[in-house]
Design a protein around this motif. Structure first.
Motif, PDB file in Angstrom:
ATOM      1  N   GLY A  42       0.963  -1.550  -0.257  1.00 38.62           N
ATOM      2  CA  GLY A  42       0.121   0.081   0.135  1.00 38.62           C
ATOM      3  C   GLY A  42       0.866   1.116   0.339  1.00 38.62           C
ATOM      4  O   GLY A  42       0.223   2.336   0.018  1.00 38.62           O
ATOM      5  N   CYS A  43       2.050   1.477   0.198  1.00 39.54           N
ATOM      6  CA  CYS A  43       2.969   2.457  -0.409  1.00 39.54           C
ATOM      7  C   CYS A  43       4.677   2.216  -0.911  1.00 39.54           C
ATOM      8  O   CYS A  43       5.447   2.036  -0.370  1.00 39.54           O
ATOM      9  CB  CYS A  43       2.833   2.963   1.471  1.00 39.54           C
ATOM     10  N   PRO A  44       4.599   1.731  -1.813  1.00 42.02           N
ATOM     11  CA  PRO A  44       5.616   1.799  -2.624  1.00 42.02           C
ATOM     12  C   PRO A  44       6.371   2.764  -2.301  1.00 42.02           C
ATOM     13  O   PRO A  44       6.215   3.870  -1.646  1.00 42.02           O
ATOM     14  CB  PRO A  44       4.827   1.549  -4.376  1.00 42.02           C
ATOM     15  N   ALA A  45       7.666   2.458  -3.007  1.00 41.90           N
ATOM     16  CA  ALA A  45       8.261   3.852  -2.123  1.00 41.90           C
ATOM     17  C   ALA A  45       8.527   4.964  -3.053  1.00 41.90           C
ATOM     18  O   ALA A  45       7.889   5.351  -4.541  1.00 41.90           O
ATOM     19  CB  ALA A  45      10.160   3.149  -2.680  1.00 41.90           C
ATOM     20  N   GLN A  65      -0.427   6.281  -2.654  1.00 41.27           N
ATOM     21  CA  GLN A  65      -1.168   5.092  -3.766  1.00 41.27           C
ATOM     22  C   GLN A  65      -1.397   3.558  -3.068  1.00 41.27           C
ATOM     23  O   GLN A  65      -1.578   2.761  -3.420  1.00 41.27           O
ATOM     24  CB  GLN A  65       0.132   4.583  -4.911  1.00 41.27           C
ATOM     25  N   TYR A  66      -2.780   3.928  -2.121  1.00 42.03           N
ATOM     26  CA  TYR A  66      -2.678   3.096  -1.079  1.00 42.03           C
ATOM     27  C   TYR A  66      -4.433   2.973  -1.775  1.00 42.03           C
ATOM     28  O   TYR A  66      -5.375   3.370  -1.048  1.00 42.03           O
ATOM     29  CB  TYR A  66      -2.560   3.412   0.145  1.00 42.03           C
ATOM     30  N   LYS A  81      -3.834  -4.356   0.726  1.00 43.16           N
ATOM     31  CA  LYS A  81      -3.027  -3.755   0.766  1.00 43.16           C
ATOM     32  C   LYS A  81      -2.561  -3.085   2.316  1.00 43.16           C
ATOM     33  O   LYS A  81      -3.460  -3.370   3.410  1.00 43.16           O
ATOM     34  CB  LYS A  81      -3.608  -2.501  -0.152  1.00 43.16           C
ATOM     35  N   ASN A  82      -1.151  -3.737   2.595  1.00 42.78           N
ATOM     36  CA  ASN A  82      -0.170  -2.769   3.634  1.00 42.78           C
ATOM     37  C   ASN A  82       0.813  -2.469   3.237  1.00 42.78           C
ATOM     38  O   ASN A  82       1.536  -1.737   3.031  1.00 42.78           O
ATOM     39  CB  ASN A  82      -0.454  -3.884   4.634  1.00 42.78           C
ATOM     40  N   CYS A  83       0.633  -1.600   4.475  1.00 41.68           N
ATOM     41  CA  CYS A  83       2.275  -0.500   4.368  1.00 41.68           C
ATOM     42  C   CYS A  83       2.420  -0.693   6.613  1.00 41.68           C
ATOM     43  O   CYS A  83       1.730  -0.237   7.332  1.00 41.68           O
ATOM     44  CB  CYS A  83       1.490   0.808   4.409  1.00 41.68           C
ATOM     45  N   GLN A  84       3.549  -0.575   6.334  1.00 43.20           N
ATOM     46  CA  GLN A  84       4.514  -0.775   7.297  1.00 43.20           C
ATOM     47  C   GLN A  84       5.556   0.193   7.670  1.00 43.20           C
ATOM     48  O   GLN A  84       6.478   0.404   6.220  1.00 43.20           O
ATOM     49  CB  GLN A  84       5.254  -2.248   7.886  1.00 43.20           C
TER      50      GLN A  84
END
Length: 207
Positions: A42-45, A65-66, A81-84
């Motif tokens: 959920g959080c590409p570079a 882009q989430y 989708k996830n983000c850490q």
């Protein structure tokens, strides 16, 4: 259809009601926040930005882009989708902090029978204690969504005094298309104009 609904999302707004601010004497003179690592679908570079509030009582995370989606036009892994984020918070000695409240915001387009889930949790590096909350949303729904996680004073987890502990923040979006419609359903936690962000409210404490 997806582009049309996303455009409509930008025209809508949600109001976040924050808890009462701490007294000035209980807030450190400076706070800086640095992102150490970012991982997740959920959080590409380059698509997640973190900023401290000017009054040092909160910080925000803005995603671009989430988006999780299911149904027509979606891929087999798009439903989750996830983000850490691993974050370093710097502040003067003599203080420590915890998270008193988290406000998550985004836009949902859920067909009848579809469901969406937002999950957020955070913990300090090297500590087993953490906070986690899950919020569910049900179709039909085409509107902004907001979810607030608020900790009681006794529930706030603070970083150990005098130690540098990075804050880990994990978030997740899931969409289930259900069986009533094959049309696309989606949830976002993003913004193309920085108007929609996740807000984390500090609880400062003197050591």
């Amino acid at each position: 259809m997806l582009k049309t609904v996303l455009a409509a999302a930008l025209a809508l707004s949600a109001v976040v009601t924050a808890p009462a601010a701490q007294a000035v004497s209980d807030v450190p003179d400076f706070v800086t926040i640095d992102v150490v690592t970012v991982n997740g679908s959920g959080c590409p570079a380059g698509t997640a930005a973190v900023a401290a509030a000017d009054d040092r009582t909160a910080f925000t995370i803005t995603y671009s882009q989430y988006l999780a989606q299911a149904g027509q036009g979606s891929g087999p892994t798009d439903f989750r989708k996830n983000c850490q984020l691993n974050i370093r918070v710097s502040y003067p000695q003599g203080f420590t902090f915890g998270i008193a409240q988290a406000d998550y915001r985004g836009f949902a387009h859920l067909q009848e029978g579809a469901t969406g889930t937002e999950r957020g949790n955070y913990y300090f590096q090297g500590m087993s204690q953490g906070a986690s909350r899950t919020h569910n949303f049900y179709g039909p729904k085409t509107d902004n969504w907001q979810a607030t996680d608020r900790a009681q004073v006794s529930e706030i987890i603070y970083a150990p005094c005098g130690e540098v502990r990075h804050l880990n923040i994990n978030t997740e979006l899931r969409v289930n298309a259900g069986t009533k419609s094959k049309a696309n359903s989606f949830m976002t936690m993003d913004s193309t104009d920085s108007s929609v962000s996740t807000k984390y409210q500090f609880s400062w404490k003197r050591c």
